[in-house]
Every structure is written in structure tokens, then in C-alpha cells.
Design a protein around this motif. Sequence first.
Motif, short mmCIF file in Angstrom:
data_model
loop_
_atom_site.label_atom_id
_atom_site.label_comp_id
_atom_site.label_asym_id
_atom_site.label_seq_id
_atom_site.Cartn_x
_atom_site.Cartn_y
_atom_site.Cartn_z
N HIS B 35 -2.15 66.34 -40.10
CA HIS B 35 -4.13 66.95 -40.08
C HIS B 35 -4.17 66.74 -42.09
O HIS B 35 -5.59 67.07 -42.09
CB HIS B 35 -4.00 68.37 -39.62
N TRP B 36 -3.08 67.22 -42.45
CA TRP B 36 -3.95 68.16 -44.54
C TRP B 36 -3.97 66.28 -44.72
O TRP B 36 -5.22 66.38 -45.66
CB TRP B 36 -2.69 68.05 -44.89
N VAL B 166 4.78 72.11 -38.34
CA VAL B 166 4.05 71.19 -39.70
C VAL B 166 4.04 70.10 -39.23
O VAL B 166 3.73 68.74 -39.93
CB VAL B 166 4.18 71.84 -40.52
N TYR B 225 -4.78 75.15 -39.74
CA TYR B 225 -2.82 74.70 -40.06
C TYR B 225 -2.46 76.26 -38.66
O TYR B 225 -1.45 76.08 -38.59
CB TYR B 225 -2.07 75.04 -41.35
N LEU B 229 -0.08 75.46 -36.48
CA LEU B 229 1.31 76.38 -36.97
C LEU B 229 1.74 77.62 -35.09
O LEU B 229 2.38 77.46 -35.19
CB LEU B 229 1.28 77.28 -38.07
#
Lengths: 446, 356, 357
Positions: B35-36, B166, B225, B229
Motif C-alpha cells: 500500500h505504500w 506489513v 498502515y 497492521l
Amino acid sequence: MNQQIQKLRDQFSENDDFFMLQDSFLGTPVVLLGLKSLIDVVPMKLSLQTYHAAAIESHITLDAFKKVLGEADEAVGAHEIYGSILNGKLFIYFEADDSFVIMDPIPRALNRSIETPINENVMQGSQSAFTEDIATNVGLVRKQLQSDHLRVHTHTIGTEEAKDVALVYYEGRADMDFIRRIERQFAQNKNKTIENLQQFSKEILGFPTWSMVSKFNQTELPQEAAHSLRKGRVLLFVDRLPLALVTPGMLWDAFCLDSDRNFPLPLMLFLRTVRVLGALATLILPGLYVALVSVNPEVLRIEMALSIAQTRAGVPYPAIIEIIFMFVVIELTIEASFRLPKTIGPTITMVGGIILGQAAVQAKLVSNLLIIILAATTIANSTIIGLQQSLALRISKYVVVVLASMFGVLGILEGMLLICGYLGSLTAYGIPFVGFPNAKSEANRG
Amino acid sequence: MDKSWQVALMYFIVHLGLIFFMYPGDIIASTQDGHWIPIVLGFALHLAALSLYLKGLFNWGNNDIIALYMKAGKGYAVLFLLPLAVYFFMACITVVRCSAEIMTIVMLSSTPLWAVMLTFLLIPTYFALKGITSIFRTGVLIGMMNVPIILFFFSFSFQNIDWRYVFPMIGKASFLTEPSYLESFFVFAGGFLFLGFIQPHVAFRKRYVILAAIALLPFFIFSVYIPLLTFGQSTASTFNFPFIVSLDTISITWLMFERITVFLLLSLISFLMLFLSLSLWSTMRIVHAGIPALKPRYLLVSIPVLVYVVCLAIPSWTDIVKLFWWNTYLRFYIMAAIPLSTYFLASRSKKRMVRS
Amino acid sequence: MKHTWMRAVGIAIAVGIAALLGGCWDNRDIDHRSLPVVMGVSLSKDKYEVVLQIPETSSKGVNLRILKQKGRTINQAVDKISERMESSVDLLHLKVILVEKGYAQQGLTDSIASFMRSRDISPKTIVAICDEKLDPFFDYVKKSMTPRGTTLYDCFEKNAGWNPQMSLTRIWEVYRSIHSYTRDVAIPIIKSGRNGTIDYLGSAIIKNGRMVDQITPEETLLFNSFNGHSAQGKIEVMDKASVMILRSSMRHRSKIVQGTPYLYVQITVKVSIVETKGSVTSQSINQELEKILMKRFSGMLRKSQTREADILGLGQYFRNKIPRTQLRVWRESYLPKLRMDFRIKSIIQNDGYTKLS
């Protein structure tokens, strides 16, 4: 008898404290006119005799003697003479050449001496407070701030009723535009009468009337006044008002005192944090009670929710009514304790605070927790500096309470937003209420 | 007077207000892993648009973009300012409707929606009526009150995370065409446009705004995140507002309050109100430039009334989502066209000035 | 002057409208709401039975009230209870949801999803399984427990009655396990005891919302320490001594060779000796402890592997090794094949006030 004297006598005929004495100076007959209530007659005559004796000894002429006595202005009109007598001056009329002198005589002692402040408490700071006399006040400021940059402008405002107003500023630090603006306002509204500060701020300075927060920060303390001068602010003194009006008023005035700086820095920061917390607590706590009890109980922990429910069991009306009811009682108590003589004040506070509160709880009119909230709020309210600010805070908490009763915790936020928005929108001649006095003065200097 | 840090703070908090609601959900829906990548890509585009826009604005000098387009010609003004006004208007509608809906979902179950929306419009209108400089000062006060709250709860939101979620770090580029990814640009497009309107009233320096924009990056990343997470992608994608749900899982035993989401949400709402007041004010400026006969005061009252009426007409959440999607084309047009045109028009006028 | 009057009238109208609006929607005060702390749910013949334990506040103290209703949905049952009460029921403060074992075995997925969806019930609510019929259990609770309102919930609270042998699982964790590919949860199982206590029987292994097996309290302790919950302060009984676990830390390495996941885990336990029997040396205690923990752990792992339920979250360690498409089938195709190299290292940090002979 001259016509002018006749007129003066007619004007003062309804005043029994008016005196008219015949005398003679250097062989010429004179008439002394004045008000007994303002002039101490016997010492006045004694001093005149001393002058007179000295004049005879040094063989000066009558004209020179007139100059010794005071200003000998021929052009002064009847109205000014009338005004100066009302102001406590001695009017000396020389019959021989139809001339006159207005002299500053020995006044009656109508001013109190410089005392400790009454409405403001000072911790470790200068203890003298302003008095009613405008000259004394300016003198106090001069004592506090010995600088050749200090400027004092005095204006007399009002035709029907005169009032002295002094404008004091620190040249080089104050915003000169701001001062010119004030001077212009003074010049424009020279003839208007001011009876109180409301009129002063509306009629003379042209500030809006419906402002919750005064444009002046009021202080009794020369130290604070001098500090705000150094910060580039302007002092206004109104005669017979034992206060310095610091303008423009700033939000931080409510939290920062100059005498805090007499403490070590960490202690000062602590004190100021406490004041900010006090203001926040005053605004939020009552609203939080209403919101948590009637709209958003899920925010509370279950243990607290149960114990609050327990203390509220049997209270017959909603939380908002309960809290408004108790706040009205508190407001009454505070107002009553202002009115009452100092000797019975504490008694009323005791009756109001302890007995009434306890009884209200026992009669199941309000919940226990509310009494705690109420006490905390009232105490917290008084942490901020300045009576006016604290009053404004006292009123604005109702906005939060009412909104909280409708929208719960969101209502508290909305109330706070409205208050922030209101504070943010306040300006005095373009200088924002929410600003940093330091930054401004620096920007001005450089 | 230089108000750089006020502008920077405003920029920061307005974006904070926008980030935490729709953005995480959109990004999580747009791709399954890594997703980053979409976040950083969006952020880079945002930064590019912002710096182009700022460059244009500073070439143009101490004036707003309305004057820029007006000077360039009526055609330009219609081409760029009209869509911009429409976009601000739509943004107001979506923000008011969304946040009111979230409020009723999270904490005000018995309060009618119209009342919540009414206050959500009344307060920004009040701010906007008081003028732009007053909005900024209010922003500072609100920021001082609420930014600590946000940071406090934001730092606690790491409580339940499991870093192993992650992985996998690398995903496919398929997110580029996902509708939800395109929708996520709402965050980037909405917030920076106001900078073009404040210039003569509120002066600021470029660097501060860029710094504020960069300071936002961790919030962009962690808003996505933290739910990822905490829950893992497959669970997080089932939520409408993943960040808010993941905040709901946090327990702070020593705090006397139970649902701390409420407090974070409130701070965000206060930032959104600032965003609304800025948008209303900018819309007013555009409309006023178009029809100078209308008084700004009346415009500032009538625009919110219009927004309110439209908000009342939207019946359900799916309709908001639809509206959001229709908005996408306009959003990309605005996000690309306004900075570019500002840049080119401003440098053209600068060149002309140098020549003459 | 006129302006001033207009202003005053305006403010008066605003205050009046605000006051009117305040009455427009009903905000019920806290003392007119019933705030259930525990909810029991069971399912029989397609009908939910819901039992609510509501602390009833009065000025004297707190009474517990137990109310039951049946309904087609949980919400309907709650509404029925609300109708019959003098104050309305708000599930805002629900702390524990107690599920009857039979219902848990049938599958909780729908209920958990709707709990997550509803704004009333906090995702932090603890889920537990009741190993008997709900009626007798709640009767027992009402009879035996001191009326403090939150008693049953206190058993699960970390700073109150919780002990490290008890798994502590909240709704959101169960919800996560339903959707997650690599993680399942354990839910505590309780039962009414004899002398006013609640007996804790161990934990249920929940896979995709269904109870598939059960682990013992001792295994749960290991489960907790494996998952990083504090296992501190627990007394571990062995043949020769009992020790208190002070700290535990874990190291792991994972790899995949030809589709077979390998995991190496080393748990270091620091203990303090509490009680000894006969002559023991620190060495023997260490050996004993390591042996016991090893045995328990492999027992738990075996259960988890045969049931294909990853309560230990072992799949988490392979998230960066297995592509996402394969992670989907982690439970079925990888977990049973998992080879685990498990080591336990115990360190006796101190032996209390007296020397170990």
C-alpha cells in the motif's frame, strides 16, 4: 463691579460653596472667586499673603506680580473661566484695569493616597496601585518606567462635562499608526461626554458595543502597566478611574502577569499553564458533565457511568436544567458577595456554597457530581487574570453547556470552536486580539 | 505582515482533517498489498502540484489567482475559475454530508442528521463571515487546542499493531485504474487550492508550506498502515472507515474515558470546519469576482444555504459515494489544470513585465 | 439605540431556538438508561436467546438484574427486553459477551460481524464461551456474586481479576480471525464454580468463527506468552517446585523449503523460584521446566495443526515468504506441513530470599 464678575456670580448663585472675597494687592482692590469645596480657603489666603509680602519687599510692579500669581491671559473667554473654577482654580480679578489671573491654589485633599491594590492580588511584585488622580497615575508609571521614550498626551474631552484622558506610550515600541488612530478619534469626538467606560469605548474610540471581550485590559498595577508599555501597548488613563486601560487588549493578558517573571522560569511556566488549564476547565467541565450524562454516556468508563447514574438517581429533570439551575444559584452567590460589606460576605458564601449545595444534594435536586463540577468550575474560573476576562469566561461557558446538551461531546467542540472563532475575529484598529505582543513590537522596530 | 507559520499550520491541520476519514478506506480498497506505493505516488503528485502552484503564485506576486485569470482574459477565468468554484462547492457538500454521517454513526445516534449538518455549516459560515485573517487566527487557536490531542491519540493508535502485516511489501500497479484509488485524491486536491486566494490578505513564504506538506507524509502513511497492521488487509478492507475502527480497538486503562475515538474524531471535525470555512470563503471570492453586484456577505450566507439544501437532498451513503465518484473527473482536472495554468500564466505575465 | 435593541432581540431569539432545539430529539439521561455489562447469547432452533445482566442503580447501591428474551435476531431480543423495562437498554457499555458453547460450535460469524457493524457495541468487548446453559449460569451469577455491577467483567480485566492463564480476546480480534488468512484466536471458556467463583476451563480454538477444539489453561499461558501478552506473575507447578515466570522473550526464524514451512522458535523464560519440594537444584528445575513447556507447546501445536486453526499466528511469520495468493490457503496447505524447531531456555533469575540448597 465688572460685568464678567456679575455673570460669574449669577452662574454660581445656586451653589453655596461659591465664594467671592474682596482683597487688595499692592494697593489695588481685587476680587477672589472660587469654590470652597475644591479650594482650601485659609491656607490659600495665607499663601497669597506670603506672595504679597514678598512682592512688597522686592518692589515689583503689579503686572509682574500678576505673572507670579499665575497665567494672565486676557483672551480667555467666559466659558473657560467658568470651567477653570469648576476645575478648582482660583480666579483673581483686578478691578483697576479690568484684568484677571487664574491661579492654581492649594486644593482640598480630595484624593486618597497611594495604596495597595484592592481587586488584584500581587504575588511578589510592586504593591502600589493606581488612584483616582490622573496625574498621580501618570507619575506612578513614570516612576516605574524611567525612560526618555515615554510619551504622555493629555486630552480634555467633553464640553458639557469635562474629563481628562491621558494617553501614555513608549515611543519606538508602540505602533505609531495605532496611536495616530487613537489621537484622531480623540480629536474627532472631543465634544462628546463620557460617563463610563462603555461610552468611552463606543463614543470616543468607536469600538463595537456588543463585544464580549473588552478592548481594554484593565489593571490597577503600575508594574503591569509599565510592562505593557514596554511591550508596545498604549495606556489610557481616565481621570477619577483608578485603573490603567491597556489597549489593545490581548488574549495572553488573561494568562500572563509581568510579576510572574519575578519567579524562576519553571515556576512561571507552571503558573501560566495552571491559568490556561483553569480557563479550559471552566469552559469544558460543565459542558462535559451535560454531554456525558445526557448524550454520550458511552465515553465514560462503566464504573464511572454507574456511579454517576447512582448519584443522579431520583433527580427529576434533565442534566441541562440541573446545571443551569445550580449555575444561577452560584452566579447569585458571587454577585451577592460583591454587593455585601466585607464583614458579612463570608457568611453568605458559606450559606450559599456549603449549606445550600449540601441541602440541594440531600433533597435530590441535583447530583453529587454536579456539585463537584460546579465547585471546580467556579474555582477554575478565577484563575485567569482580570475581572472582566473572568466574567467573559463565566458567560461563555453557557454557550458550551447549551450546545453540549444538544450535541453531546460534539457540542462542546462546537462551543469551543465558536469561542475560538469569536476570539480570532476580534481586532482593535487592525491589531488582532489573538496575537503575540512581542512579535508585533519587534516587527515594528525593525 | 508575514504569516507563514499560520499558513503552514493551517495547511497542516486542514489536511489532517481530510486524511483520516475516507483516505485509508480508499487506499486499502485500491490494492491488496504494497500500500505504500499508491500512497507515496499520490503524495508525490500532490507535492509536484503544490510546488508548481506555489511557483506560479510567487511569480505572479502579491495577489490572488482570481486577479491572475481575470487579467489573462475572460475565457481563462471561465475555463478555470468556474470549475474551481463548482469543485469547492462539491467538496463542501461531500465533507459536510460525510462528516455528519460519521458523527451520527459514531456518537450521535439520536440526533437528527439535519441538525448536525446545520451546525457543521453554521460554524464555518460564521468563521468565513469574519474574514480570511480571522479564519487564520481561529485556525491557530484551534490548532493549539487540538493538534496535541491528535498527536496523543495518534501515538496511542500503535497499540495493537502487528508489524508482520506489513508484508508483502510489493504489489501490482493495478491500483492505478481502481476507482477507489482515483477517489483517494480527494485528500490531495482539496486542501492546497486555498493558497491561491489568500495572498493579498495573508502573506506567506513558500518554504513553510512545503515543509508542512512534507510533515504530512507520516500521517498519510500511518492513516493507512495503522488499520492494516492492526487488522490485516483482508479484514481492514471490510470497513468503511478503517482508521476509526482501528482506533476503537485501543484501550488506555488509565484514562477516565472509554471511547477515545470520539476525541480524535472531534479534533478532526474541528479541522474539517476550518477546511469548510476556507472553501466557502474561496467560493465566495470566485462568485463575487464573476458577479460583483452580489455583496460578499450575502454570498457567504447563501452559498452555505445552497450546500445545506443539496446535503438534505442526498438520501444515503451510497449516494455520497456516487457523488464522490462523479467528482473524480473534476478533481483531476482541477488538480492538473489549476497549478499548470497558474504557473504558465504567471510566468507569461512576469516575462511581459520584464519586457515592458 | 435601535441597533442595540435589535441585537438584544436577536440574541434572545437565538437562545430561544437553541432551547427549543434541545428538546427536539430525545437525549436520555444516564439514569434513565440501562447499561448492561454482560450479554449472554445462545441459539436454539433458529432463535436467539439473549440474557442481559444489567446493574440497576439506586441511591442505595447497585443491584444486578438478569433479563432474558428470545428473538429472531439478537437485536430483536434486546429490543424486547428494552420494551419490558422502565428504562431503555443501551448496549454502549457492554463489556463481556458470553456465548453458549453450542452456539460457538455452530459458528459465530454472523453475530460477530453484526457486533462489529453496530455502533453501540464497542469492538473492545470481550468474548467468552459458557460451558453450560446460560440460564443456570446467570442465576448462579446473580445469587453468588456481590452486587457490584461489573463483577463478571472484572474477572477479565487486566488490572483486576485476570490471570495470565486466561486468554483475553475481544470482538475485533475474533472478527479479524474470521477474515485473516493467517491468524485464529482462542476464547476463554468459563463455567459456574462451587463457592461463588467462576471456574475457568481453558480456551476454545476458534477457526473462522467456529469453535473447533479446546486447550487447557496451562497451554493458554504458553499461548499468551507466545503472542506477547504478559505471562508475568504466573505460578507454574511442577513435580518438584513451583516457579514464577517473570519475563519471557522470543526469537524466531522462518524459511520455506520446497513448499514446506520451517520455523525455529526459541523462547527464553526468566523465572523466580517460589516453592520447592524435596531436594532440588537449579539445574533440575531448569530441565524440568523446559521439558514441561516443550511438551505443552508441542501438544498445542499438534492440536492447531490437526484442526488447521492457526491460533499461534504462525502464518504471520511467513507473510513475507509466501505470495498473497498462497497465503489464502495457509491454514489448509501449509500449516499442517509446518516443521517447527521449538526450544525453550529457562533462566532462574533469582531464588527469592532463601538460597537454593
